[in-house]
Design an enzyme around this catalytic site. Structure first.
Site, PDB file in Angstrom:
ATOM      1  N   SER A 152      24.819 -18.821 104.797  1.00 33.47           N
ATOM      2  CA  SER A 152      23.765 -18.220 103.968  1.00 33.47           C
ATOM      3  C   SER A 152      22.448 -18.873 104.382  1.00 33.47           C
ATOM      4  CB  SER A 152      24.046 -18.552 102.493  1.00 33.47           C
ATOM      5  OG  SER A 152      22.910 -18.308 101.691  1.00 33.47           O
ATOM      6  N   TYR A 174      26.202 -24.386  95.445  1.00 26.31           N
ATOM      7  CA  TYR A 174      26.350 -23.287  96.414  1.00 26.31           C
ATOM      8  C   TYR A 174      25.731 -23.685  97.754  1.00 26.31           C
ATOM      9  CZ  TYR A 174      26.100 -18.611  98.479  1.00 26.31           C
ATOM     10  OH  TYR A 174      26.229 -17.533  99.321  1.00 26.31           O
TER      11      TYR A 174
HETATM   12  N1  LIG Z   1      25.140 -11.249  98.727  1.00 23.20           N
HETATM   13  C1  LIG Z   1      24.275 -12.137  99.184  1.00 23.20           C
HETATM   14  O1  LIG Z   1      23.079 -12.125  98.826  1.00 23.20           O
HETATM   15  C2  LIG Z   1      24.727 -13.184 100.160  1.00 23.20           C
HETATM   16  C3  LIG Z   1      23.728 -13.930 100.819  1.00 23.20           C
HETATM   17  C4  LIG Z   1      24.120 -14.921 101.708  1.00 23.20           C
HETATM   18  C5  LIG Z   1      25.453 -15.135 101.956  1.00 23.20           C
HETATM   19  N2  LIG Z   1      26.409 -14.403 101.298  1.00 23.20           N
HETATM   20  C6  LIG Z   1      27.812 -14.690 101.578  1.00 23.20           C
HETATM   21  O2  LIG Z   1      28.435 -13.521 102.052  1.00 23.20           O
HETATM   22  C7  LIG Z   1      29.827 -13.574 101.786  1.00 23.20           C
HETATM   23  C8  LIG Z   1      30.270 -12.264 101.151  1.00 23.20           C
HETATM   24  O3  LIG Z   1      29.633 -12.151  99.893  1.00 23.20           O
HETATM   25  P1  LIG Z   1      29.273 -10.756  99.223  1.00 23.20           P
HETATM   26  O4  LIG Z   1      27.831 -10.807  98.901  1.00 23.20           O
HETATM   27  O5  LIG Z   1      29.808  -9.652 100.026  1.00 23.20           O
HETATM   28  O6  LIG Z   1      30.066 -10.954  97.848  1.00 23.20           O
HETATM   29  P2  LIG Z   1      30.916  -9.946  96.972  1.00 23.20           P
HETATM   30  O7  LIG Z   1      30.411  -8.562  97.093  1.00 23.20           O
HETATM   31  O8  LIG Z   1      30.995 -10.587  95.630  1.00 23.20           O
HETATM   32  O9  LIG Z   1      32.353 -10.002  97.675  1.00 23.20           O
HETATM   33  C9  LIG Z   1      33.080 -11.207  97.683  1.00 23.20           C
HETATM   34  C10 LIG Z   1      34.443 -10.941  98.262  1.00 23.20           C
HETATM   35  O10 LIG Z   1      35.179 -12.172  98.215  1.00 23.20           O
HETATM   36  C11 LIG Z   1      36.391 -11.932  97.542  1.00 23.20           C
HETATM   37  N3  LIG Z   1      36.789 -13.094  96.768  1.00 23.20           N
HETATM   38  C12 LIG Z   1      36.111 -13.691  95.768  1.00 23.20           C
HETATM   39  N4  LIG Z   1      36.850 -14.675  95.240  1.00 23.20           N
HETATM   40  C13 LIG Z   1      38.017 -14.695  95.927  1.00 23.20           C
HETATM   41  C14 LIG Z   1      39.201 -15.470  95.843  1.00 23.20           C
HETATM   42  N5  LIG Z   1      39.344 -16.429  94.921  1.00 23.20           N
HETATM   43  N6  LIG Z   1      40.206 -15.221  96.704  1.00 23.20           N
HETATM   44  C15 LIG Z   1      40.094 -14.229  97.607  1.00 23.20           C
HETATM   45  N7  LIG Z   1      39.000 -13.456  97.758  1.00 23.20           N
HETATM   46  C16 LIG Z   1      37.982 -13.689  96.908  1.00 23.20           C
HETATM   47  C17 LIG Z   1      36.141 -10.739  96.630  1.00 23.20           C
HETATM   48  O11 LIG Z   1      37.350 -10.023  96.408  1.00 23.20           O
HETATM   49  P3  LIG Z   1      38.256 -10.089  95.098  1.00 23.20           P
HETATM   50  O12 LIG Z   1      37.341 -10.206  93.914  1.00 23.20           O
HETATM   51  O13 LIG Z   1      39.006  -8.797  95.156  1.00 23.20           O
HETATM   52  O14 LIG Z   1      39.148 -11.266  95.286  1.00 23.20           O
HETATM   53  C18 LIG Z   1      35.227  -9.903  97.489  1.00 23.20           C
HETATM   54  O15 LIG Z   1      35.976  -9.121  98.387  1.00 23.20           O
HETATM   55  C19 LIG Z   1      30.031 -14.808 100.886  1.00 23.20           C
HETATM   56  O16 LIG Z   1      30.502 -15.873 101.673  1.00 23.20           O
HETATM   57  C20 LIG Z   1      28.640 -15.095 100.360  1.00 23.20           C
HETATM   58  O17 LIG Z   1      28.475 -16.450 100.026  1.00 23.20           O
HETATM   59  C21 LIG Z   1      26.075 -13.426 100.427  1.00 23.20           C
END
Ligand SMILES: NC(=O)c1ccc[n+]([C@@H]2O[C@H](COP(=O)([O-])OP(=O)(O)OC[C@H]3O[C@@H](n4cnc5c(N)ncnc54)[C@H](OP(=O)(O)O)[C@@H]3O)[C@@H](O)[C@H]2O)c1
Length: 268
Positions: free
Chosen positions: A144, A157
């Site tokens: 991130s 985080y």
């Molecule tokens: N969105 C942003 O602004 C942003 C910015 C920088 C970096 N990121 C990073 O990008 C990555 C993806 O995030 P996103 O924004 O796409 O988030 P998201 O839409 O909330 O998706 C998160 C995914 O992780 C899975 N997950 C969560 N807890 C889990 C667990 N205990 N076991 C297995 N799977 C789990 C969720 O599936 P289930 O709930 O079905 O388990 C979901 O598929 C993350 O590493 C996040 O830190 C995001």
């Protein structure tokens, strides 16, 4: 349906039921990868695997796992250790609780560490020796912009994502010169479920700073095609990262001195 002739192997994508992981699954299937999709919500994974198989003619399997649960994590590790067709690991699953440390439930602190750090390192630990032995394979670790920046609401985080950055940079040095490639992706704010789950309603964010999940993943995959070790999807001026990285190297070199700096030496 797209027909693929090149055998890309299997991509195992964590957090594939939503957000960036779901888009990775789509784009990798489009490129001809077969898929193993990991998340807790099996109903969503089923719908996604069925739709991607029909759309792209690839094979896709669900692997329902809570990555914060050691037994479930062990199942995913076992698949990575034994399935020789896996050629890509996308360590995308991640969660955020965005709040000051004081007042954050301990369970949320632990969950961030378990999923963002422990699961990611365990999966790399399983995949990397196999990829090295075959001299083929790609690991994509999602950090991130909070890997290199901390807000008063992101101590934990940012700590976990700082770990992802430093850990991944080390892996990159380990595999240098081989056909194994490790990419670090550092997204800025992206419009996904993460924000509402993090306690910051997505609708409260400044829209002009938000990227779509599709644009973020497409940029990250374009960076991978360009063999970028570090991809910052939203940063126009690449020289900014280079200056940061250069400063880091200069600072490290300056520490290799064996003497207290003069400002710490008392006049006698
Ligand atoms: N969105 C942003 O602004 C942003 C910015 C920088 C970096 N990121 C990073 O990008 C990555 C993806 O995030 P996103 O924004 O796409 O988030 P998201 O839409 O909330 O998706 C998160 C995914 O992780 C899975 N997950 C969560 N807890 C889990 C667990 N205990 N076991 C297995 N799977 C789990 C969720 O599936 P289930 O709930 O079905 O388990 C979901 O598929 C993350 O590493 C996040 O830190 C995001």
């Amino acid at each position: 349906m797209d027909i693929h002739t090149e055998n890309k192997g299997v991509a195992l994508v964590t957090g594939a039921s939503a957000g960036l992981g779901r888009v990775y699954a789509d784009r990798l299937a489009k490129q001809g990868y077969d898929l193993i999709l990991v998340a807790r919500r099996g109903d969503r994974l089923k719908e996604i695997t069925e739709s991607l198989q029909a759309k792209y003619g690839i094979k896709a399997k669900s692997l329902v796992a809570d990555l914060s649960n050691p037994n479930d994590l062990r199942n995913v590790v076992d698949v990575l250790s034994t399935d020789t067709t896996i050629s890509m690991l996308v360590n995308n699953a991640g969660i955020a609780t965005l709040a000051p440390l004081i007042g954050t439930e301990k369970a949320n602190v632990d969950a961030m560490n378990d999923i963002n750090v422990t699961a990611l390192i365990e999966l790399c630990y399983a995949a990397l020796p196999k990829f090295k032995a075959r001299n083929r394979g790609t690991i994509i670790n999602i950090g991130s912009v909070l890997s290199f920046y901390t807000l008063p609401i992101s101590s934990v985080y940012s700590g976990t994502k700082g770990y992802v950055m430093n850990f991944t940079r080390g892996l990159q040095a380990e595999v240098e010169g081989s056909n194994v490639f490790v990419q670090l992706v550092l997204p800025a704010s992206t419009a996904t479920e993460l924000w509402d789950l993090a306690g910051i309603p997505l609708k409260n964010l400044n829209e002009s700073t938000l990227m779509s999940a599709e644009n973020c993943v497409d940029a990250a995959l374009a960076g991978l095609d360009q063999k970028e070790l570090i991809t910052l999807p939203s940063v126009e001026d690449k020289a900014l990262w280079e200056a940061y990285d250069d400063a880091r190297k200069k600072l490290f070199a300056a520490t290799q001195n064996g003497e207290p700096a003069s400002r710490y030496q008392l006049a006698s």
